[in-house]
Scaffold this motif. Structure first.
Motif, PDB file in Angstrom:
ATOM      1  N   GLU A  98       0.823  -1.205   0.000  1.00 32.54           N
ATOM      2  CA  GLU A  98       0.000   0.000   0.000  1.00 32.54           C
ATOM      3  C   GLU A  98       0.862   1.262   0.000  1.00 32.54           C
ATOM      4  O   GLU A  98       0.530   2.255  -0.655  1.00 32.54           O
ATOM      5  CB  GLU A  98      -0.934  -0.016   1.213  1.00 32.54           C
ATOM      6  CG  GLU A  98      -2.011  -1.103   1.136  1.00 32.54           C
ATOM      7  CD  GLU A  98      -2.838  -1.205   2.409  1.00 32.54           C
ATOM      8  OE1 GLU A  98      -2.476  -0.506   3.402  1.00 32.54           O
ATOM      9  OE2 GLU A  98      -3.818  -1.979   2.421  1.00 32.54           O
ATOM     10  N   GLU A  99       1.983   1.208   0.723  1.00 28.87           N
ATOM     11  CA  GLU A  99       2.881   2.367   0.759  1.00 28.87           C
ATOM     12  C   GLU A  99       3.499   2.618  -0.615  1.00 28.87           C
ATOM     13  O   GLU A  99       3.555   3.761  -1.083  1.00 28.87           O
ATOM     14  CB  GLU A  99       3.985   2.137   1.786  1.00 28.87           C
ATOM     15  CG  GLU A  99       4.932   3.322   1.947  1.00 28.87           C
ATOM     16  CD  GLU A  99       5.991   3.094   3.005  1.00 28.87           C
ATOM     17  OE1 GLU A  99       6.876   3.966   3.164  1.00 28.87           O
ATOM     18  OE2 GLU A  99       5.943   2.037   3.683  1.00 28.87           O
ATOM     19  N   LEU A 100       3.929   1.549  -1.284  1.00 30.73           N
ATOM     20  CA  LEU A 100       4.531   1.707  -2.605  1.00 30.73           C
ATOM     21  C   LEU A 100       3.487   2.135  -3.631  1.00 30.73           C
ATOM     22  O   LEU A 100       3.775   2.946  -4.522  1.00 30.73           O
ATOM     23  CB  LEU A 100       5.200   0.402  -3.039  1.00 30.73           C
ATOM     24  CG  LEU A 100       5.943   0.429  -4.380  1.00 30.73           C
ATOM     25  CD1 LEU A 100       6.982   1.545  -4.426  1.00 30.73           C
ATOM     26  CD2 LEU A 100       6.594  -0.921  -4.658  1.00 30.73           C
ATOM     27  N   GLU A 101       2.265   1.630  -3.499  1.00 27.87           N
ATOM     28  CA  GLU A 101       1.196   2.048  -4.410  1.00 27.87           C
ATOM     29  C   GLU A 101       0.919   3.538  -4.263  1.00 27.87           C
ATOM     30  O   GLU A 101       0.682   4.235  -5.263  1.00 27.87           O
ATOM     31  CB  GLU A 101      -0.070   1.224  -4.144  1.00 27.87           C
ATOM     32  CG  GLU A 101       0.006  -0.201  -4.663  1.00 27.87           C
ATOM     33  CD  GLU A 101      -1.236  -0.998  -4.338  1.00 27.87           C
ATOM     34  OE1 GLU A 101      -1.572  -1.914  -5.113  1.00 27.87           O
ATOM     35  OE2 GLU A 101      -1.872  -0.729  -3.294  1.00 27.87           O
ATOM     36  N   ARG A 142       1.321   6.274  -7.201  1.00 29.71           N
ATOM     37  CA  ARG A 142       0.214   7.147  -7.629  1.00 29.71           C
ATOM     38  C   ARG A 142       0.691   8.588  -7.722  1.00 29.71           C
ATOM     39  O   ARG A 142       0.365   9.305  -8.677  1.00 29.71           O
ATOM     40  CB  ARG A 142      -0.963   7.031  -6.657  1.00 29.71           C
ATOM     41  CG  ARG A 142      -1.852   5.819  -6.892  1.00 29.71           C
ATOM     42  CD  ARG A 142      -3.162   5.935  -6.130  1.00 29.71           C
ATOM     43  NE  ARG A 142      -2.951   5.897  -4.681  1.00 29.71           N
ATOM     44  CZ  ARG A 142      -2.948   4.787  -3.953  1.00 29.71           C
ATOM     45  NH1 ARG A 142      -3.134   3.616  -4.538  1.00 29.71           N
ATOM     46  NH2 ARG A 142      -2.771   4.838  -2.646  1.00 29.71           N
ATOM     47  N   ASP A 143       1.461   9.016  -6.735  1.00 35.55           N
ATOM     48  CA  ASP A 143       2.017  10.374  -6.772  1.00 35.55           C
ATOM     49  C   ASP A 143       2.970  10.537  -7.955  1.00 35.55           C
ATOM     50  O   ASP A 143       2.953  11.565  -8.644  1.00 35.55           O
ATOM     51  CB  ASP A 143       2.757  10.678  -5.477  1.00 35.55           C
ATOM     52  CG  ASP A 143       1.825  10.780  -4.274  1.00 35.55           C
ATOM     53  OD1 ASP A 143       0.607  10.939  -4.485  1.00 35.55           O
ATOM     54  OD2 ASP A 143       2.322  10.691  -3.125  1.00 35.55           O
ATOM     55  N   VAL A 144       3.806   9.527  -8.188  1.00 34.89           N
ATOM     56  CA  VAL A 144       4.752   9.583  -9.301  1.00 34.89           C
ATOM     57  C   VAL A 144       4.012   9.686 -10.623  1.00 34.89           C
ATOM     58  O   VAL A 144       4.380  10.485 -11.501  1.00 34.89           O
ATOM     59  CB  VAL A 144       5.674   8.345  -9.283  1.00 34.89           C
ATOM     60  CG1 VAL A 144       6.443   8.224 -10.600  1.00 34.89           C
ATOM     61  CG2 VAL A 144       6.654   8.428  -8.119  1.00 34.89           C
ATOM     62  N   GLN A 149       2.546   2.244 -18.501  1.00 37.24           N
ATOM     63  CA  GLN A 149       2.513   0.870 -18.984  1.00 37.24           C
ATOM     64  C   GLN A 149       2.942  -0.113 -17.905  1.00 37.24           C
ATOM     65  O   GLN A 149       2.382  -1.209 -17.788  1.00 37.24           O
ATOM     66  CB  GLN A 149       3.399   0.734 -20.223  1.00 37.24           C
ATOM     67  CG  GLN A 149       2.838   1.463 -21.433  1.00 37.24           C
ATOM     68  CD  GLN A 149       3.877   1.691 -22.515  1.00 37.24           C
ATOM     69  OE1 GLN A 149       5.023   1.267 -22.393  1.00 37.24           O
ATOM     70  NE2 GLN A 149       3.484   2.362 -23.578  1.00 37.24           N
ATOM     71  N   ALA A 150       3.927   0.273 -17.087  1.00 34.92           N
ATOM     72  CA  ALA A 150       4.380  -0.599 -16.012  1.00 34.92           C
ATOM     73  C   ALA A 150       3.289  -0.807 -14.969  1.00 34.92           C
ATOM     74  O   ALA A 150       3.083  -1.923 -14.473  1.00 34.92           O
ATOM     75  CB  ALA A 150       5.634  -0.018 -15.357  1.00 34.92           C
ATOM     76  N   MET A 151       2.562   0.249 -14.624  1.00 37.26           N
ATOM     77  CA  MET A 151       1.491   0.127 -13.647  1.00 37.26           C
ATOM     78  C   MET A 151       0.331  -0.700 -14.203  1.00 37.26           C
ATOM     79  O   MET A 151      -0.339  -1.427 -13.462  1.00 37.26           O
ATOM     80  CB  MET A 151       1.003   1.523 -13.222  1.00 37.26           C
ATOM     81  CG  MET A 151       2.062   2.351 -12.486  1.00 37.26           C
ATOM     82  SD  MET A 151       2.772   1.542 -11.020  1.00 37.26           S
ATOM     83  CE  MET A 151       4.330   0.914 -11.698  1.00 37.26           C
ATOM     84  N   TRP A 152       0.094  -0.598 -15.508  1.00 36.42           N
ATOM     85  CA  TRP A 152      -0.921  -1.453 -16.134  1.00 36.42           C
ATOM     86  C   TRP A 152      -0.501  -2.913 -16.059  1.00 36.42           C
ATOM     87  O   TRP A 152      -1.307  -3.802 -15.770  1.00 36.42           O
ATOM     88  CB  TRP A 152      -1.128  -1.021 -17.596  1.00 36.42           C
ATOM     89  CG  TRP A 152      -1.906  -2.015 -18.411  1.00 36.42           C
ATOM     90  CD1 TRP A 152      -3.262  -2.140 -18.491  1.00 36.42           C
ATOM     91  CD2 TRP A 152      -1.375  -3.024 -19.266  1.00 36.42           C
ATOM     92  NE1 TRP A 152      -3.615  -3.164 -19.341  1.00 36.42           N
ATOM     93  CE2 TRP A 152      -2.457  -3.719 -19.827  1.00 36.42           C
ATOM     94  CE3 TRP A 152      -0.078  -3.414 -19.611  1.00 36.42           C
ATOM     95  CZ2 TRP A 152      -2.288  -4.792 -20.706  1.00 36.42           C
ATOM     96  CZ3 TRP A 152       0.095  -4.470 -20.485  1.00 36.42           C
ATOM     97  CH2 TRP A 152      -0.997  -5.139 -21.025  1.00 36.42           C
TER      98      TRP A 152
END
Length: 338
Positions: free
Chosen positions: A174-177, A181-183, A200-203
């Motif tokens: 959750e912390e990395l997510e 999201r901010d990035v 694309q990486a997050m997809w």
């Protein structure tokens, strides 16, 4: 499945160079093997699961490699970091990190990655190839070195996550997510290739896996049946959900289909799914950001090598959080100056 316990190379910075020293770790290796064309990379070009990249390949041997991979059913090949080796012998070096192969030609291959060709077009006497990392590989042998390398590879999986570690994995995920999201929001202010690569990486993190990333938890590590009950959900509802989940997942764990699926946002995840998603995000998060300096890129390259060298999901999550939090701060400062 078998466990490989070995000494690995831990990456650190020293006087502007990438220096690697040996530490102990354990990895899990899948027994299934196959031969794939192999594209060698320098350490600065290490390729990770979740990354996408476009290459212009025009040398005859690389054109032949891509032609073979593009003609195959799965359209896959392998990448690996090629480094000088001054020791003796050939084969799997017990003193090297798991998945490393010493080729007997004064070089060693490590940090293997399964790559899928997303698109391939003729271009300027060669091919313009768009590829995506799908999973980490170990290398157990070289079937050929000319005209291009062909390696015997296997899936190199992370250690199983114990029931006691699952909560910590969830917190770090959750912390990395939140960081990513901010990035993504900050990167969207720039029109650049880096912005597209992050999206694309997050997809990729949420699509169905072509290969798994984490070893299943052994039976002796499973929590008691009572602890597995989901609060507020009856046994019949859990069974129905499990059946629907398996049906939706299809046969994507094997290599019999190339269908892509994205998990519904409101769908309930099992502990195994959460751990698998955490492993995928811990790789995919380590992207270059828009307008990164050479120093910032070098910092992320270090993180990528460290991520490929550990088989501990929690450790890789910690690495990704540290690196991408710093990158987020730097990107926020650049946005403030726009």
């Amino acid at each position: 499945m078998q466990m490989q316990a070995a000494t690995t190379w831990r990456t650190r910075a020293h006087a502007g160079r990438i220096v690697r020293h040996r530490v102990k770790l354990q990895c899990r290796a899948a027994t299934l093997q196959r031969d794939l064309p192999l594209f060698p990379l320098q350490p600065v070009g290490v390729f990770l699961p979740g990354m996408t990249k476009t290459l212009h390949l025009y040398e005859d041997h690389f054109k032949a490699l891509i032609e073979e991979a593009w003609a195959s059913e799965q359209k896959v090949f392998a990448t690996a970091v090629l480094e000088p080796f001054t020791g003796q012998g050939q084969g799997v070096d017990p003193d090297a990190m798991p998945g490393t192969y010493v080729g007997g030609h004064n070089f060693m291959l490590s940090c293997g990655c399964l790559c899928k060709i997303v698109d391939c077009k003729p271009y300027s006497g060669g091919y313009l190839v768009r590829m995506r990392g799908e999973g980490r590989l170990g290398i157990s042998g070289l079937a050929q070195v000319e005209p291009y390398m062909r390696a015997s590879v296997y899936s190199l999986l992370d250690q199983p996550v114990t029931a006691n570690q699952t909560g910590e994995v969830r917190v770090k995920l959750e912390e990395l997510e939140e960081v990513m999201r901010d990035v993504q929001n900050l990167a969207s202010k720039f029109r650049s290739d880096e912005t597209a690569s992050i999206q694309q990486a997050m997809w990729w993190v949420h699509r169905a896996a072509m290969v798994p990333g984490v070893m299943p938890r052994p039976r002796d590590m499973q929590p008691p049946a009572a602890a597995q009950h989901v609060s507020g959900v009856s046994g019949s509802e859990q069974a129905a959900h499990s059946a629907a989940e398996q049906q939706g997942r299809g046969d994507l764990q094997g290599e019999s289909t190339n269908k892509e699926a994205v998990q519904d946002e409101g769908e309930m995840e099992s502990e195994e799914d959460i751990v698998e998603r955490a492993a995928r995000l811990s790789f995919a998060a380590l992207q270059w950001l828009p307008q990164s300096s050479n120093e910032e890129r070098f910092f992320i390259i270090r993180g990528r090598l460290m991520a490929m060298e550990t088989c501990d999901v929690l450790q890789r999550l910690t690495i990704a959080i540290s690196i991408m939090s710093a990158a987020r701060s730097s990107l926020a400062a650049k946005c403030a100056l726009m």
